[in-house]
Design a protein around this motif. Structure first.
Motif, PDB file in Angstrom:
ATOM      1  N   ILE A  11      76.262   9.569  50.227  1.00  0.00           N
ATOM      2  CA  ILE A  11      74.857   9.157  50.315  1.00  0.00           C
ATOM      3  C   ILE A  11      74.411   8.515  49.012  1.00  0.00           C
ATOM      4  CG2 ILE A  11      72.493  10.057  50.412  1.00  0.00           C
ATOM      5  CD1 ILE A  11      73.536  12.072  52.530  1.00  0.00           C
ATOM      6  N   ALA A  17      70.824  15.643  61.604  1.00  0.00           N
ATOM      7  CA  ALA A  17      71.962  15.388  62.494  1.00  0.00           C
ATOM      8  C   ALA A  17      72.873  16.608  62.534  1.00  0.00           C
ATOM      9  CB  ALA A  17      72.737  14.159  62.026  1.00  0.00           C
ATOM     10  N   LEU A  18      73.035  17.258  61.424  1.00  0.00           N
ATOM     11  CA  LEU A  18      73.859  18.461  61.351  1.00  0.00           C
ATOM     12  C   LEU A  18      73.252  19.591  62.180  1.00  0.00           C
ATOM     13  CD1 LEU A  18      76.385  19.577  59.985  1.00  0.00           C
ATOM     14  CD2 LEU A  18      74.947  20.269  58.070  1.00  0.00           C
ATOM     15  N   LEU A  78      74.744   3.472  60.787  1.00  0.00           N
ATOM     16  CA  LEU A  78      74.610   4.922  60.933  1.00  0.00           C
ATOM     17  C   LEU A  78      74.069   5.347  62.297  1.00  0.00           C
ATOM     18  CD1 LEU A  78      73.230   5.921  57.419  1.00  0.00           C
ATOM     19  CD2 LEU A  78      75.601   5.855  58.205  1.00  0.00           C
ATOM     20  N   TYR A  85      80.007  19.119  52.322  1.00  0.00           N
ATOM     21  CA  TYR A  85      78.620  18.842  51.953  1.00  0.00           C
ATOM     22  C   TYR A  85      78.582  17.993  50.678  1.00  0.00           C
ATOM     23  CZ  TYR A  85      73.703  19.497  50.898  1.00  0.00           C
ATOM     24  OH  TYR A  85      72.387  19.261  50.611  1.00  0.00           O
ATOM     25  N   LEU A  91      67.788  10.102  53.163  1.00  0.00           N
ATOM     26  CA  LEU A  91      69.121  10.018  53.752  1.00  0.00           C
ATOM     27  C   LEU A  91      69.729  11.406  53.933  1.00  0.00           C
ATOM     28  CD1 LEU A  91      70.662   6.956  51.889  1.00  0.00           C
ATOM     29  CD2 LEU A  91      70.262   7.146  54.338  1.00  0.00           C
ATOM     30  N   GLU A  92      69.560  12.237  52.924  1.00  0.00           N
ATOM     31  CA  GLU A  92      70.096  13.600  53.012  1.00  0.00           C
ATOM     32  C   GLU A  92      69.400  14.384  54.123  1.00  0.00           C
ATOM     33  OE1 GLU A  92      70.927  17.463  50.155  1.00  0.00           O
ATOM     34  OE2 GLU A  92      70.280  15.586  49.254  1.00  0.00           O
ATOM     35  N   VAL A 120      79.634  14.407  51.452  1.00  0.00           N
ATOM     36  CA  VAL A 120      78.570  13.660  52.124  1.00  0.00           C
ATOM     37  C   VAL A 120      77.477  13.294  51.130  1.00  0.00           C
ATOM     38  CG1 VAL A 120      76.714  13.846  53.837  1.00  0.00           C
ATOM     39  CG2 VAL A 120      79.024  14.542  54.431  1.00  0.00           C
ATOM     40  N   ARG A 121      77.132  14.221  50.265  1.00  0.00           N
ATOM     41  CA  ARG A 121      76.098  13.930  49.257  1.00  0.00           C
ATOM     42  C   ARG A 121      76.545  12.799  48.332  1.00  0.00           C
ATOM     43  NH1 ARG A 121      71.587  16.735  47.400  1.00  0.00           N
ATOM     44  NH2 ARG A 121      71.044  16.122  45.313  1.00  0.00           N
ATOM     45  N   TRP A 167      70.764  13.392  57.426  1.00  0.00           N
ATOM     46  CA  TRP A 167      72.068  14.002  57.658  1.00  0.00           C
ATOM     47  C   TRP A 167      71.900  15.472  58.050  1.00  0.00           C
ATOM     48  CZ3 TRP A 167      75.054  17.736  54.887  1.00  0.00           C
ATOM     49  CH2 TRP A 167      76.349  17.887  55.379  1.00  0.00           C
TER      50      TRP A 167
END
Length: 184
Positions: A110, A88-89, A133, A103, A81-82, A106-107, A85
């Motif tokens: 997740i 995507a970043l 998502l 960050y 998942l990370e 978001v972590r 992300w």
């Protein structure tokens, strides 16, 4: 004279002393990093302390292996998942860079999502994440996963229900409804 069985704490201590080094080595080999392996071994022993089966262990290494595999699967899910992300970043404009606080948020999100969805069957978890998502429709998800539309609708409903029930568990005891208005 009859010797009383060891307490759960003594059992956990003995399990840690006898098997920690082996477990740490096994996990380090699985993830390719001694530091991460040590962290995962500690996470496994945290689960040992919360286990209801601690008092009746016939095969301690099999027990530890089962718990460690669950910890490892959670680690891989969170890492995937990370990484998604981060990918995507990377698609964002060059001048866009999240702050350390963003960050961390978001972590945390997740990890919370992983905890919420961790007990769901894999297909239901995938379908839910694809829908929420990746903004995929139920039809697109069904086609992508090779199952019927009805199956995907059931899986996503299961995931929503699971998350809803988990959110109810998070509400402190005694709170059953929203506070009433204080208008005169």
């Amino acid at each position: 004279m009859h010797t009383p069985p060891p307490s759960l704490r003594q059992t956990a201590d003995l399990l840690y002393r006898d098997h920690h080094q082996w477990l740490r080595g096994w996990l380090s080999h699985k993830v390719g990093c001694t530091h991460q392996g040590a962290d995962l071994a500690q996470d496994t022993f945290v689960r040992v302390l919360g286990s209801h089966e601690l008092g009746r262990l016939d095969e301690p290494r099999a027990f530890l292996m089962t718990l460690a595999q669950r910890v490892l699967y959670s680690f891989w899910r969170r890492r995937n998942l990370e990484n998604a992300w981060l990918e995507a970043l990377a698609q964002q404009p060059e001048n866009y860079a999240p702050s350390a606080e963003d960050y961390a948020l978001v972590r945390d999100a997740i990890e919370t999502l992983d905890r919420l969805l961790g007990d769901l069957p894999l297909r239901a978890r995938k379908a839910f994440l694809m829908n929420r998502l990746e903004d995929m429709t139920h039809v697109e998800i069904a086609r992508s996963l090779g199952v019927s539309l009805a199956t995907i609708e059931r899986d996503i409903k299961l995931a929503f229900t699971h998350c809803y029930l988990a959110s109810l568990d998070a509400i402190p005891n005694g709170i059953t409804e929203a506070p009433s208005s204080t208008r005169p």
